[in-house]
Design a protein around this motif. Structure first.
Motif, PDB file in Angstrom:
ATOM      1  N   UNK A   3     -12.165  84.043  65.592  1.00  0.00           N
ATOM      2  CA  UNK A   3     -12.191  82.853  64.747  1.00  0.00           C
ATOM      3  C   UNK A   3     -12.424  81.564  65.503  1.00  0.00           C
ATOM      4  N   UNK A   4     -12.414  81.630  66.833  1.00  0.00           N
ATOM      5  CA  UNK A   4     -12.680  80.413  67.625  1.00  0.00           C
ATOM      6  C   UNK A   4     -14.184  80.122  67.645  1.00  0.00           C
ATOM      7  N   UNK A   5     -14.482  78.827  67.759  1.00  0.00           N
ATOM      8  CA  UNK A   5     -15.884  78.448  68.003  1.00  0.00           C
ATOM      9  C   UNK A   5     -16.231  78.895  69.411  1.00  0.00           C
ATOM     10  N   UNK A   6     -17.415  79.475  69.579  1.00  0.00           N
ATOM     11  CA  UNK A   6     -17.789  79.995  70.903  1.00  0.00           C
ATOM     12  C   UNK A   6     -18.983  79.248  71.469  1.00  0.00           C
TER      13      UNK A   6
ATOM     14  N   UNK B 225     -22.593  78.570  73.001  1.00  0.00           N
ATOM     15  CA  UNK B 225     -23.905  79.118  72.689  1.00  0.00           C
ATOM     16  C   UNK B 225     -24.409  79.996  73.830  1.00  0.00           C
TER      17      UNK B 225
ATOM     18  N   UNK C  79     -15.888  74.028  73.803  1.00  0.00           N
ATOM     19  CA  UNK C  79     -15.055  72.847  74.037  1.00  0.00           C
ATOM     20  C   UNK C  79     -15.653  71.607  73.387  1.00  0.00           C
ATOM     21  N   UNK C  80     -16.969  71.560  73.339  1.00  0.00           N
ATOM     22  CA  UNK C  80     -17.678  70.383  72.814  1.00  0.00           C
ATOM     23  C   UNK C  80     -18.986  70.838  72.178  1.00  0.00           C
ATOM     24  N   UNK C  81     -19.638  69.896  71.507  1.00  0.00           N
ATOM     25  CA  UNK C  81     -20.990  70.202  71.050  1.00  0.00           C
ATOM     26  C   UNK C  81     -21.954  69.273  71.781  1.00  0.00           C
TER      27      UNK C  81
ATOM     28  N   UNK D 124     -27.149  66.142  71.871  1.00  0.00           N
ATOM     29  CA  UNK D 124     -28.587  66.069  71.594  1.00  0.00           C
ATOM     30  C   UNK D 124     -29.013  67.120  70.580  1.00  0.00           C
TER      31      UNK D 124
ATOM     32  N   UNK E 295     -22.852  74.382  70.434  1.00  0.00           N
ATOM     33  CA  UNK E 295     -21.499  74.403  70.993  1.00  0.00           C
ATOM     34  C   UNK E 295     -21.567  74.858  72.446  1.00  0.00           C
TER      35      UNK E 295
ATOM     36  N   UNK F 159     -21.124  58.747  78.674  1.00  0.00           N
ATOM     37  CA  UNK F 159     -20.268  59.095  77.534  1.00  0.00           C
ATOM     38  C   UNK F 159     -20.855  60.262  76.745  1.00  0.00           C
ATOM     39  N   UNK F 160     -22.085  60.665  77.072  1.00  0.00           N
ATOM     40  CA  UNK F 160     -22.725  61.757  76.317  1.00  0.00           C
ATOM     41  C   UNK F 160     -22.434  63.098  76.975  1.00  0.00           C
ATOM     42  N   UNK F 161     -22.440  64.136  76.158  1.00  0.00           N
ATOM     43  CA  UNK F 161     -22.248  65.499  76.663  1.00  0.00           C
ATOM     44  C   UNK F 161     -23.452  66.316  76.234  1.00  0.00           C
TER      45      UNK F 161
ATOM     46  N   UNK G 229     -23.113  51.549  78.127  1.00  0.00           N
ATOM     47  CA  UNK G 229     -22.162  52.404  78.829  1.00  0.00           C
ATOM     48  C   UNK G 229     -22.404  52.559  80.324  1.00  0.00           C
TER      49      UNK G 229
ATOM     50  N   UNK H 198     -17.339  54.281  82.665  1.00  0.00           N
ATOM     51  CA  UNK H 198     -16.138  55.146  82.621  1.00  0.00           C
ATOM     52  C   UNK H 198     -15.785  55.684  84.000  1.00  0.00           C
TER      53      UNK H 198
ATOM     54  N   UNK I 245     -13.145  64.108  71.057  1.00  0.00           N
ATOM     55  CA  UNK I 245     -12.154  65.121  70.720  1.00  0.00           C
ATOM     56  C   UNK I 245     -12.696  66.528  70.905  1.00  0.00           C
ATOM     57  N   UNK I 246     -11.844  67.486  71.267  1.00  0.00           N
ATOM     58  CA  UNK I 246     -12.312  68.869  71.395  1.00  0.00           C
ATOM     59  C   UNK I 246     -12.628  69.453  70.028  1.00  0.00           C
ATOM     60  N   UNK I 247     -13.426  70.504  70.045  1.00  0.00           N
ATOM     61  CA  UNK I 247     -13.831  71.121  68.778  1.00  0.00           C
ATOM     62  C   UNK I 247     -12.648  71.802  68.107  1.00  0.00           C
TER      63      UNK I 247
ATOM     64  N   UNK J   7     -13.319  73.037  64.685  1.00  0.00           N
ATOM     65  CA  UNK J   7     -13.875  73.758  63.532  1.00  0.00           C
ATOM     66  C   UNK J   7     -14.573  75.034  63.984  1.00  0.00           C
ATOM     67  N   UNK J   8     -14.759  75.917  63.056  1.00  0.00           N
ATOM     68  CA  UNK J   8     -15.471  77.157  63.368  1.00  0.00           C
ATOM     69  C   UNK J   8     -16.971  76.905  63.348  1.00  0.00           C
ATOM     70  N   UNK J   9     -17.716  77.522  64.206  1.00  0.00           N
ATOM     71  CA  UNK J   9     -19.162  77.301  64.204  1.00  0.00           C
ATOM     72  C   UNK J   9     -19.834  77.992  63.023  1.00  0.00           C
TER      73      UNK J   9
ATOM     74  N   UNK K  44     -22.880  79.844  62.743  1.00  0.00           N
ATOM     75  CA  UNK K  44     -24.001  80.428  63.481  1.00  0.00           C
ATOM     76  C   UNK K  44     -24.677  81.509  62.675  1.00  0.00           C
TER      77      UNK K  44
END
Lengths: 209, 178
Positions: free
Chosen positions: A66-69, A71, A79-81, A84, A88, A99-101, B29, B49, B170-172, B174-176, B178
């Motif tokens: 059930x966790x987001x995994x 890609x 952890x992040x999306x 661009x 995930x 500041x971008x990921x 930034x 930062x 913030x960390x994710x 929600x469920x993806x 896909x």
């Protein structure tokens, strides 16, 4: 002599000699002298100096049901999306750019063709080149044989660089290219005029003989 | 699909070195150090930062230039004055030669005295050093004068503090899909 390590909040390395200085003594308003090299320093320390961000273990968490995994690593928890493309990513694949990921694919696609402005490290100014080639005869008239090249060069640089990106902070400066273009055309016209004049003189001297 | 280029604003101070003219610009930034050499520009970025410290160190470059310009300007002026004064007591042939030499020396003396005055007016020289959380100290190529460097720091400090006060993404949770 105590030499400071780069990120030790208790001491800060003197930028001139590396000697450890107490950061709380360095202020924006007054200068202090380094006890070792006597360089006068003033400055400011910002929040991340006193509380550096946690760097993490470098390992991603394993995903539960059930966790987001991620890609790229389906076994890792996301952890992040990517800012661009929205994919995930886990902490291993997270490529922070200010500041971008970004994900590794977006980062690598932005490295090659100047797609990401944050990754541009050099720019060539076609408009400045046109102006320089156009102005050269005015400042260095004693190298006049070169001017057969500078006129066409100024025109080429102005036209070739017309749609190319300009300076990153200043933007595209087309007026510079226009001046270069005009000067290039003038140089070319002078050359054509001179060639015409000499051809005329040569023809006249031949006919008089 | 290239991303739009950020909007930059100039920060006080400029520099001149082997890598050309230098100037620091600021975007939302990050800081952008631009070194321009006629037809090309090289860029270095420092994300707000990541900046942990900014230190201004006085240098003796300005003093050294003042000595060079002062010696050449003052020495040239003394030489021109001496030649002119000497021409008053010399005989007819030497008088003209000395006067010509005095006239030839005085523009060089004047040039170095002007450079001396400009350097004096610009104030003491300095080097700005910036520390990042990732790579230690970086020496900036601008600003290189103490007055603009202090204005640079005064303008930059609140922006860096504001950028570092902003929360991390913030960390994710929600469920993806896909």
């Amino acid at each position: 002599m105590s030499v400071a390590t780069p990120l030790d909040p208790a001491v800060v390395a003197c930028p001139a000699c590396g000697f450890g200085l107490a950061p709380e003594t360095i202020r924006r308003e007054n200068e202090i002298a380094c006890p070792h090299c006597h360089a006068l320093v003033s400055g400011e320390f910002f929040p991340v100096f006193w509380s550096p961000p946690a760097t993490g273990s470098g390992l991603a968490d394993r995903a539960d049901d059930g966790d987001a995994v991620c890609f790229f690593h389906p076994e890792n928890r996301a952890a992040l999306s990517c800012d661009r493309c929205g994919r995930f990513v886990c902490t291993v694949c997270d490529m922070p750019l200010g500041a971008r990921h970004l994900c590794p694919t977006c980062l690598s696609s932005g490295l090659g063709a100047e797609k990401l402005p944050e990754l541009i490290v050099r720019r060539f100014h076609w408009s400045n080149s046109a102006l320089l080639a156009g102005l050269l005869p005015l400042v260095a008239f004693f190298i006049w044989p070169v001017f057969v090249v500078t006129g066409p060069l100024a025109i080429f640089c102005a036209l070739f660089g017309w749609k190319r990106p300009g300076s990153l902070p200043r933007g595209r400066r087309r007026w510079v290219a226009v001046i270069g273009l005009v000067l290039g055309v003038v140089q070319l016209a002078v050359w054509i005029g001179l060639i015409g004049m000499f051809a005329n003189l040569f023809a006249n001297s031949n006919s008089s003989e | 699909m290239s991303a739009p280029e950020p909007t930059y604003r100039k920060l006080p101070g400029r520099g001149l070195g082997w890598s050309g003219f230098a100037r620091i610009w600021i975007a939302e930034e990050h800081l952008l150090e631009v070194n321009s050499l006629l037809v090309s520009e090289r860029y270095r970025r420092f994300f707000l930062r990541d900046i942990s410290a900014l230190v201004i160190r006085r240098t003796k470059v300005g003093l050294a230039w003042n000595i060079v310009h002062g010696v050449l300007g003052g020495g040239g002026a003394l030489l021109a004055g001496g030649l002119w004064w000497g021409s008053a007591t010399a005989d007819q042939g030497a008088q003209e030669v000395l006067q010509v030499l005095a006239v030839m020396t005085s523009p060089f003396a004047a040039l170095f005295l002007v450079l001396f005055s400009i350097n004096l007016l610009l104030g003491p020289t300095c080097r700005c050093h910036l520390q990042t959380t990732t790579a230690g100290w970086h020496a900036l190529t601008a600003p290189t004068r103490l007055g603009p460097a202090r204005r640079f720091l005064a303008r930059l400090a609140p922006l860096i503090e504001a950028a570092q006060a902003a929360p991390a993404p913030p960390p994710l949770a929600t469920e993806p899909s896909r």
